[in-house]
Design an enzyme around this catalytic site. Structure first.
Site, PDB file in Angstrom:
ATOM      1  N   TYR A 187       0.882  -1.170   0.000  1.00 53.65           N
ATOM      2  CA  TYR A 187       0.000   0.000   0.000  1.00 53.65           C
ATOM      3  C   TYR A 187       0.916   1.216   0.000  1.00 53.65           C
ATOM      4  O   TYR A 187       1.343   1.710   1.035  1.00 53.65           O
ATOM      5  CB  TYR A 187      -0.926  -0.007   1.206  1.00 53.65           C
ATOM      6  CG  TYR A 187      -1.824   1.210   1.284  1.00 53.65           C
ATOM      7  CD1 TYR A 187      -2.339   1.805   0.131  1.00 53.65           C
ATOM      8  CD2 TYR A 187      -2.158   1.773   2.508  1.00 53.65           C
ATOM      9  CE1 TYR A 187      -3.154   2.909   0.200  1.00 53.65           C
ATOM     10  CE2 TYR A 187      -2.987   2.874   2.593  1.00 53.65           C
ATOM     11  CZ  TYR A 187      -3.482   3.443   1.436  1.00 53.65           C
ATOM     12  OH  TYR A 187      -4.295   4.557   1.501  1.00 53.65           O
ATOM     13  N   ASP A 238      -1.840  -1.392  -4.088  1.00 53.21           N
ATOM     14  CA  ASP A 238      -2.120  -0.008  -4.444  1.00 53.21           C
ATOM     15  C   ASP A 238      -0.793   0.747  -4.516  1.00 53.21           C
ATOM     16  O   ASP A 238      -0.183   1.051  -3.495  1.00 53.21           O
ATOM     17  CB  ASP A 238      -3.051   0.612  -3.404  1.00 53.21           C
ATOM     18  CG  ASP A 238      -3.477   2.032  -3.763  1.00 53.21           C
ATOM     19  OD1 ASP A 238      -2.959   2.580  -4.753  1.00 53.21           O
ATOM     20  OD2 ASP A 238      -4.324   2.596  -3.041  1.00 53.21           O
ATOM     21  N   HIS A 358     -11.974   1.297  -4.782  1.00 51.75           N
ATOM     22  CA  HIS A 358     -11.127   0.587  -5.734  1.00 51.75           C
ATOM     23  C   HIS A 358     -11.825  -0.709  -6.136  1.00 51.75           C
ATOM     24  O   HIS A 358     -12.604  -1.268  -5.345  1.00 51.75           O
ATOM     25  CB  HIS A 358      -9.769   0.209  -5.116  1.00 51.75           C
ATOM     26  CG  HIS A 358      -8.883   1.379  -4.812  1.00 51.75           C
ATOM     27  ND1 HIS A 358      -7.655   1.564  -5.417  1.00 51.75           N
ATOM     28  CD2 HIS A 358      -9.029   2.410  -3.934  1.00 51.75           C
ATOM     29  CE1 HIS A 358      -7.084   2.663  -4.939  1.00 51.75           C
ATOM     30  NE2 HIS A 358      -7.898   3.191  -4.033  1.00 51.75           N
TER      31      HIS A 358
END
Length: 403
Positions: A187, A238, A358
């Protein structure tokens, strides 16, 4: 907007003409299915259905499942090997919620035929930069199918240079057709002008943009060290970078300028070849090795298989689905795995997005053993004698074409 991209089709199996599906041997190919999803908080996926607090009207009445269920996601997508979750937003001291997440993906005791999963988490411990919202910020969870975990996984660890709960590394041993793998749940930092503080002193040492650039370097160095130790690396999650004009709709974000700088830095560190960096260094350009990284020459799984295809992973909730979107989530691999990469895409529907902003993405790798499997008698494709299993999703989707 492009048509939604379907999940990968179920693995085609072989059965002998005696009608028995024989147990796999070390010569069988190994299918590694990795899904990633920034869920923007685990809480909606853990809430029990409201009707569980009421006695059923009839003894046989079944309880309605939660609207967002991680176990249903795993079932719907044919029990993937690994599910990487980002931005789970769990307070590191909240043991009850941590246990709730573990239960949400585990196989029910009464259901012995469904795969079981184990959960490993990395939650923030930074006392200066991860204190907001009651410490419910950042955090990643790596959910691993138990059969794969018990046979192949050597260890699971965080990284020494991050305290915000953004990275978790799965290291596997080489066995059968599977090489040594290091799979990193990521992330990445979202670059902003907000201050970033030294974790020990609290002194401001730059902005979140500065921290993002440093994390690019540290992650690239981590990957370089793993590859030098014989691991093939897979980064999933991500990334908070949209690579090119193909990855932004209706257009790629270019303001403020720092986002462009962050994008160029990520490209150079992870996708440029080492030769390109050596040439830049020899020509004494305005980049130092510390600034441009190690030139890992990795591949972006989706872009490698679909060079000109548009597809997106970030769909902000304040706009209609598809009005504005970006591909900022990726599965990036060592170049050594490009022949094993068979499928890559994202699940671009509002239903698959669920409570998040997302949508999930996936990549499928197939590892073939050097020795061909020895079969007794001729074989037949199981799909020629069994009806095709329907895709169990929240919205109808066509099967993806073979790659």
């Amino acid at each position: 907007m492009p048509a939604p991209i379907s999940p990968p089709p179920p693995k085609r199996r072989k059965i002998a003409h005696d009608g028995i599906q024989h147990k796999p041997t070390t010569a069988d190919p190994i299918l590694l299915q990795i899904y990633c999803h920034n869920i923007n908080g685990a809480a909606p996926y853990l809430q029990p259905p409201i009707n569980q607090y009421f006695a059923p009207a009839h003894p046989r009445e079944s309880r309605t499942p939660p609207k967002a269920s991680l176990r249903d996601f795993l079932r719907r997508h044919d029990w993937p090997t690994i599910l990487f979750l980002q931005e789970i937003k769990i307070n590191p001291d909240d043991v009850a919620t941590i246990r709730g997440l573990e239960r949400a993906v585990a196989s029910p005791i009464s259901t012995t035929k469904e795969p079981d999963y184990v959960t490993h988490l990395c939650l923030p411990s930074d006392p200066r930069n991860a204190r907001g919202f009651g410490r419910k910020v950042y955090g990643v969870a790596s959910i691993i199918r138990r059969d794969f975990y018990e046979r192949y996984v050597d260890r699971i660890r965080p990284v020494s240079w991050d305290k915000e709960g953004r990275f978790l590394v799965i290291e596997t041993r080489a066995e059968g057709a599977l090489p040594k793998l290091a799979m990193i749940n990521v992330y990445a930092v979202n670059g902003t002008e907000a201050p970033y503080r030294d974790s020990d002193t609290g002194a401001v040492v730059g902005t979140r943009h500065d921290r993002k650039l440093l994390v690019h370097k540290l992650l690239a160095d981590e990957c370089c060290a793993l590859q030098a130790d014989g691991y093939a690396v897979i980064i999933g999650g991500d990334i908070n970078v949209a690579r090119s004009a193909l990855d932004g709709y209706p257009r790629l974000r270019i303001f403020p300028e720092q986002h462009c700088i962050n994008r160029v830095d990520f490209e150079r560190r992870f996708f440029d070849s080492p030769q390109q960096h050596a040439q830049q260094s020899n020509n004494e350009l305005d980049f130092t090795q510390a600034q441009v990284g190690t030139g890992l020459g990795m591949i972006d799984s989706f872009r490698f298989l679909h060079p000109q295809k548009r597809g997106y992973t970030y769909y902000p909730r304040m706009k209609n689905f598809g009005d504005s979107c970006d591909r900022v989530d990726m599965i990036v691999t060592s170049a050594s795995l490009k022949t094993q990469l068979k499928e890559a895409g994202m699940l671009e529907t509002a239903a698959e997005r669920g409570p998040s902003d997302h949508v999930p993405l996936y990549a499928v790798f197939e590892f073939e053993a050097e020795l061909e499997k020895q079969c007794e008698g001729p074989t037949t494709d199981v799909e020629s004698v069994l009806d095709e299993r329907p895709v169990r999703g929240t919205e109808p989707r066509a099967r993806s074409p073979s790659v």
